[in-house]
Write a protein that holds these residues in place. Structure first.
Motif, PDB file in Angstrom:
ATOM      1  N   VAL A 224       0.781  -1.435   0.156  1.00  0.00           N
ATOM      2  CA  VAL A 224      -0.027  -0.113  -0.396  1.00  0.00           C
ATOM      3  C   VAL A 224       0.868   1.424   0.156  1.00  0.00           C
ATOM      4  O   VAL A 224       0.553   2.551  -1.270  1.00  0.00           O
ATOM      5  CB  VAL A 224      -0.767   0.032   1.145  1.00  0.00           C
ATOM      6  CG1 VAL A 224      -1.140   1.094   1.630  1.00  0.00           C
ATOM      7  CG2 VAL A 224      -1.785  -0.725   1.150  1.00  0.00           C
ATOM      8  N   GLY A 225       1.712   1.465   0.892  1.00  0.00           N
ATOM      9  CA  GLY A 225       2.857   2.775   0.961  1.00  0.00           C
ATOM     10  C   GLY A 225       3.266   2.597  -0.195  1.00  0.00           C
ATOM     11  O   GLY A 225       3.244   4.163  -0.891  1.00  0.00           O
ATOM     12  N   ALA A 226       4.162   2.014  -0.963  1.00  0.00           N
ATOM     13  CA  ALA A 226       4.907   1.773  -2.361  1.00  0.00           C
ATOM     14  C   ALA A 226       3.422   1.984  -3.335  1.00  0.00           C
ATOM     15  O   ALA A 226       4.196   2.990  -4.468  1.00  0.00           O
ATOM     16  CB  ALA A 226       5.447   0.294  -2.637  1.00  0.00           C
ATOM     17  N   ALA A 227       2.831   1.874  -2.996  1.00  0.00           N
ATOM     18  CA  ALA A 227       1.608   1.948  -4.475  1.00  0.00           C
ATOM     19  C   ALA A 227       0.472   3.537  -4.354  1.00  0.00           C
ATOM     20  O   ALA A 227       0.500   4.444  -5.528  1.00  0.00           O
ATOM     21  CB  ALA A 227      -0.188   1.138  -4.015  1.00  0.00           C
ATOM     22  N   ILE A 228       0.584   4.197  -2.864  1.00  0.00           N
ATOM     23  CA  ILE A 228       0.522   5.248  -3.108  1.00  0.00           C
ATOM     24  C   ILE A 228       1.482   6.199  -3.627  1.00  0.00           C
ATOM     25  O   ILE A 228       1.789   7.211  -3.900  1.00  0.00           O
ATOM     26  CB  ILE A 228       0.137   5.677  -1.805  1.00  0.00           C
ATOM     27  CG1 ILE A 228      -0.498   5.639  -0.791  1.00  0.00           C
ATOM     28  CG2 ILE A 228       0.402   7.023  -0.772  1.00  0.00           C
ATOM     29  CD1 ILE A 228      -1.312   5.150   0.858  1.00  0.00           C
ATOM     30  N   GLY A 229       3.311   6.110  -3.337  1.00  0.00           N
ATOM     31  CA  GLY A 229       3.945   6.386  -3.591  1.00  0.00           C
ATOM     32  C   GLY A 229       4.415   7.309  -5.244  1.00  0.00           C
ATOM     33  O   GLY A 229       4.874   7.489  -5.091  1.00  0.00           O
ATOM     34  N   ARG A 230       4.271   5.494  -5.581  1.00  0.00           N
ATOM     35  CA  ARG A 230       3.794   5.833  -6.620  1.00  0.00           C
ATOM     36  C   ARG A 230       2.429   6.464  -7.447  1.00  0.00           C
ATOM     37  O   ARG A 230       3.347   6.326  -8.495  1.00  0.00           O
ATOM     38  CB  ARG A 230       4.638   4.185  -7.464  1.00  0.00           C
ATOM     39  CG  ARG A 230       5.919   3.900  -6.937  1.00  0.00           C
ATOM     40  CD  ARG A 230       6.408   2.240  -7.608  1.00  0.00           C
ATOM     41  NE  ARG A 230       7.578   2.049  -7.058  1.00  0.00           N
ATOM     42  CZ  ARG A 230       7.585   0.864  -6.260  1.00  0.00           C
ATOM     43  NH1 ARG A 230       6.647   0.485  -5.540  1.00  0.00           N
ATOM     44  NH2 ARG A 230       9.600   0.815  -6.228  1.00  0.00           N
ATOM     45  N   HIS A 231       1.453   6.091  -7.130  1.00  0.00           N
ATOM     46  CA  HIS A 231       0.845   6.909  -7.948  1.00  0.00           C
ATOM     47  C   HIS A 231       0.403   8.094  -8.606  1.00  0.00           C
ATOM     48  O   HIS A 231       0.838   9.116  -8.273  1.00  0.00           O
ATOM     49  CB  HIS A 231      -0.793   7.107  -6.248  1.00  0.00           C
ATOM     50  CG  HIS A 231      -1.658   6.729  -7.843  1.00  0.00           C
ATOM     51  ND1 HIS A 231      -3.329   7.373  -8.315  1.00  0.00           N
ATOM     52  CD2 HIS A 231      -2.651   5.459  -7.534  1.00  0.00           C
ATOM     53  CE1 HIS A 231      -3.334   7.233  -8.933  1.00  0.00           C
ATOM     54  NE2 HIS A 231      -3.696   5.534  -8.245  1.00  0.00           N
ATOM     55  N   MET A 232       0.314   8.114  -9.240  1.00  0.00           N
ATOM     56  CA  MET A 232       0.246   8.801 -10.493  1.00  0.00           C
ATOM     57  C   MET A 232      -0.680  10.582 -10.459  1.00  0.00           C
ATOM     58  O   MET A 232      -0.616  11.305 -11.071  1.00  0.00           O
ATOM     59  CB  MET A 232      -0.217   9.086 -12.265  1.00  0.00           C
ATOM     60  CG  MET A 232       1.377   7.806 -12.903  1.00  0.00           C
ATOM     61  SD  MET A 232       3.266   9.201 -13.229  1.00  0.00           S
ATOM     62  CE  MET A 232       2.163  10.333 -13.735  1.00  0.00           C
ATOM     63  N   ASP A 233      -1.542  10.088  -9.742  1.00  0.00           N
ATOM     64  CA  ASP A 233      -2.920  11.207  -9.503  1.00  0.00           C
ATOM     65  C   ASP A 233      -3.515  10.991  -7.491  1.00  0.00           C
ATOM     66  O   ASP A 233      -3.832  12.193  -7.653  1.00  0.00           O
ATOM     67  CB  ASP A 233      -3.839  10.381  -9.544  1.00  0.00           C
ATOM     68  CG  ASP A 233      -5.495  11.474 -10.388  1.00  0.00           C
ATOM     69  OD1 ASP A 233      -4.616  12.951 -10.795  1.00  0.00           O
ATOM     70  OD2 ASP A 233      -6.009  10.517 -10.027  1.00  0.00           O
ATOM     71  N   ILE A 234      -1.977  11.338  -7.211  1.00  0.00           N
ATOM     72  CA  ILE A 234      -2.019  11.611  -5.877  1.00  0.00           C
ATOM     73  C   ILE A 234      -1.017  12.674  -5.911  1.00  0.00           C
ATOM     74  O   ILE A 234       0.013  12.662  -6.262  1.00  0.00           O
ATOM     75  CB  ILE A 234      -1.748  10.327  -4.483  1.00  0.00           C
ATOM     76  CG1 ILE A 234      -2.151   9.744  -4.429  1.00  0.00           C
ATOM     77  CG2 ILE A 234      -0.589  11.141  -3.326  1.00  0.00           C
ATOM     78  CD1 ILE A 234      -1.939   8.482  -3.851  1.00  0.00           C
ATOM     79  N   ASP A 235      -1.180  13.916  -5.116  1.00  0.00           N
ATOM     80  CA  ASP A 235      -1.127  15.284  -5.521  1.00  0.00           C
ATOM     81  C   ASP A 235       0.446  15.358  -4.318  1.00  0.00           C
ATOM     82  O   ASP A 235       1.449  15.966  -4.573  1.00  0.00           O
ATOM     83  CB  ASP A 235      -2.281  16.412  -5.844  1.00  0.00           C
ATOM     84  CG  ASP A 235      -2.500  16.360  -6.479  1.00  0.00           C
ATOM     85  OD1 ASP A 235      -1.997  16.627  -8.116  1.00  0.00           O
ATOM     86  OD2 ASP A 235      -3.799  16.214  -6.350  1.00  0.00           O
ATOM     87  N   MET A 236       0.186  14.800  -3.543  1.00  0.00           N
ATOM     88  CA  MET A 236       0.977  14.956  -2.120  1.00  0.00           C
ATOM     89  C   MET A 236       0.848  13.877  -1.257  1.00  0.00           C
ATOM     90  O   MET A 236      -0.376  13.283  -1.030  1.00  0.00           O
ATOM     91  CB  MET A 236       0.602  15.921  -1.388  1.00  0.00           C
ATOM     92  CG  MET A 236       0.953  16.515  -0.061  1.00  0.00           C
ATOM     93  SD  MET A 236       0.694  17.779   0.347  1.00  0.00           S
ATOM     94  CE  MET A 236       2.341  18.027   1.816  1.00  0.00           C
ATOM     95  N   VAL A 237       2.022  13.556  -0.540  1.00  0.00           N
ATOM     96  CA  VAL A 237       2.375  12.571   0.549  1.00  0.00           C
ATOM     97  C   VAL A 237       2.974  13.664   1.845  1.00  0.00           C
ATOM     98  O   VAL A 237       3.763  14.206   1.563  1.00  0.00           O
ATOM     99  CB  VAL A 237       2.781  11.256  -0.405  1.00  0.00           C
ATOM    100  CG1 VAL A 237       3.576  10.237   0.905  1.00  0.00           C
ATOM    101  CG2 VAL A 237       2.799  10.854  -1.146  1.00  0.00           C
ATOM    102  N   SER A 238       2.002  12.976   2.926  1.00  0.00           N
ATOM    103  CA  SER A 238       2.911  13.959   4.076  1.00  0.00           C
ATOM    104  C   SER A 238       3.108  12.520   4.456  1.00  0.00           C
ATOM    105  O   SER A 238       1.985  12.621   5.693  1.00  0.00           O
ATOM    106  CB  SER A 238       1.743  14.216   4.979  1.00  0.00           C
ATOM    107  OG  SER A 238       2.431  14.499   5.838  1.00  0.00           O
ATOM    108  N   PHE A 239       4.519  12.088   4.786  1.00  0.00           N
ATOM    109  CA  PHE A 239       4.724  10.758   5.497  1.00  0.00           C
ATOM    110  C   PHE A 239       5.392  11.062   7.108  1.00  0.00           C
ATOM    111  O   PHE A 239       6.533  12.550   6.862  1.00  0.00           O
ATOM    112  CB  PHE A 239       5.892  10.565   4.739  1.00  0.00           C
ATOM    113  CG  PHE A 239       6.680   9.459   5.446  1.00  0.00           C
ATOM    114  CD1 PHE A 239       6.232   8.283   5.914  1.00  0.00           C
ATOM    115  CD2 PHE A 239       8.427   8.843   5.533  1.00  0.00           C
ATOM    116  CE1 PHE A 239       6.607   7.017   6.433  1.00  0.00           C
ATOM    117  CE2 PHE A 239       8.713   7.644   6.585  1.00  0.00           C
ATOM    118  CZ  PHE A 239       8.403   7.233   7.179  1.00  0.00           C
TER     119      PHE A 239
END
Length: 494
Positions: A224-239
């Motif tokens: 799940v984390g990797a899929a979020i990080g690589r997703h082309m339609d997520i504009d920002m990740v706050s980790f």
């Protein structure tokens, strides 16, 4: 909107029966895979948690994007978002004991801390950002004959990837400002601690937050984390989490759409005790809290104690006396100050540092180290003396109840030792010299510096680090609200 209030005793009983559950909360059909959820208190199974796959992330992102584009949440007036957020906060207030108990059983956190510190801070965060919703303004620029204005707009689809050490509080730090700014938010809790996030999002939907505006995807970091990080339609990740995983998110962003990344990572925070420090009960209590609060599982943990040579013996005795009141045991019991490590792998890591410290010449002066008689992953608060600046215990983040004591002879040496780290999240020092306060506070390479006490500030002040402790923005304060927005300039020609 009324829901049944659950007591901490009921939560603990459900845990004993293995019936606690946290799964995906996705606005669309998703997989229903689960895995056992165990508690670090005694390693027993307390229920099930979701085990999502990459396709679940796709479904959640598509729903979040639709919600953002159609304006279901984004286009509400700030005052409307504020009222919904306040209604959500009132629901969480009614369920505060339940939420505290969920964090206690899930993370092994003392129930006293969860009830008296974590949940009040969580609720304060939501109220503060709700009230800020309609009090943030754009500005204009002196542009001569043209008209110009600068506005803040929500960035879009934001993923909040949470740590396991403060589940509810870190949820609030990220979700409250991101959501109140008008973003669609997808929460990925730590797979070790998903229970309180699941319950808070259920309450959010009851309060009126659209299902697609706030979703949750449970699962492992490597999927799940990797899929979020690589997703082309997520504009920002706050980790928030380890520096190692923070590096991965930077890599994922580079491999995909160059999404914005905000990192709050590791720390190896120094505490400096100068020769003129007042070592009264309050000061000693602060030094101990900095080192051992939350079992040392805290990014800003003051794990390096730098002491003027003339005060070392006195301070060591006071620390030993102060720790006598810190009870280690079952965190469900009132008055317990220290619970277990989060899981066996982390327990083994911390235990290994105890052995390595002695091999590298440090002497254990307080604590008996590993406890095998309590049924879980317990380690006593432990203090090592004569810790060399080049040793593992001085340089590496242990993330456990282990304090490294090192002496110094001058202010310059103390500052140099404090800054001798790849991290720069927090620092504290004790002195009565006002001029020294100004010098040392300026010289320390840390995002938060506290004087004559241990503090991360409050909700009004930004929190984040220098160097490898992270970058890209700050949690808390108006700075956090701004980081979930992008800046637009509108220029109207004559």
């Amino acid at each position: 909107m009324m829901t049944h209030v659950v007591s901490k005793e009921t939560v603990f009983a459900r845990a004993a029966a293995g019936s606690l559950f946290a799964g995906n909360l996705i606005a669309g059909a998703s997989s229903d895979g689960t895995v056992d959820n165990t508690t670090p208190i005694d390693n027993s199974v307390i229920g099930k948690i979701g085990d999502a796959v990459a396709a679940d992330v796709d479904i959640a992102v598509a729903a979040a994007r639709r919600c953002f584009e159609n304006g279901e949440w984004r286009q509400l007036a700030p005052a409307e978002r504020k009222q919904i957020m306040l209604a959500w906060t009132e629901l969480m207030t009614r369920h505060a004991e339940e939420l505290a108990a969920l964090d206690c059983i899930d993370a092994g956190k003392p129930i006293t801390e969860c009830l008296n510190t974590d949940l009040p801070a969580t609720l304060e965060t939501f109220r503060w950002y709700a009230e800020a919703a309609d009090k943030v303004f754009g500005k204009t620029a002196p542009a001569g004959n043209a008209w110009s204005w600068i506005v803040k707009e929500p960035i879009g689809v934001v993923a909040a990837v949470l740590p396991w050490n403060f589940p509810a509080q870190m949820f609030a730090w990220k979700v409250a400002p991101a959501l109140i700014a008008g973003n669609s938010v997808i929460v990925k809790p730590a797979e070790l601690t998903s229970l309180s996030a699941y319950r808070m999002i259920e309450l959010a939907h009851q309060a009126g937050v659209p299902a697609a505006a706030l979703q949750m995807v449970c699962g492992r970091g490597e999927t799940v984390g990797a899929a979020i990080g690589r997703h082309m339609d997520i504009d920002m990740v706050s980790f928030t989490g380890s520096t190692e995983v923070g590096r991965l998110f930077l890599t994922y962003a580079a491999q995909s759409n160059l999404k914005e990344i905000v990192l709050e990572c590791g720390g190896k925070s120094p505490q400096i005790v100068f020769e003129d420090a007042v070592l009264d009960e309050a000061a000693v209590g602060n030094i101990l809290s900095a080192a051992f609060w939350n079992m040392g599982e805290n990014c800003s943990c003051g794990s390096r104690l730098l002491v003027h040579r003339s005060r070392k013996d006195e301070l060591a005795e006071k620390l030993k006396a102060g720790l006598s009141g810190w009870r280690l045991g079952d965190p469900r019991e009132e008055g317990v100050a220290l619970g277990p490590m989060i899981e066996q792998a982390h327990f083994d890591k911390v235990a290994a540092y105890l052995q390595t410290a002695e091999q590298q010449g440090a002497q254990r002066i307080i604590g008996n180290g590993v406890r095998t008689d309590l049924g879980g992953w317990y380690i006593e608060p432990t203090v090592f003396d004569n810790v060399r600046p080049d040793s593992s215990l001085f340089q590496e983040e242990v993330f456990g109840p282990v304090l490294a004591l090192t002496v110094f002879d001058s202010e310059e040496e103390a500052v140099a030792l404090a800054n001798n780290s790849v991290y720069g999240l927090a620092a504290s020092f004790y002195t009565q010299d006002v001029k020294r306060v100004l010098r040392v506070a300026s010289a320390l390479q840390a995002g938060t510096v506290s004087v004559n006490g241990f503090s991360e500030g409050d909700i009004t002040t930004p929190f984040g680090g220098y160097k490898q402790s992270g970058f890209g923005g700050r949690d808390k304060g108006l700075e956090a609200l701004e980081q979930y927005c992008q800046t637009k300039t509108v220029w109207v020609c004559e």
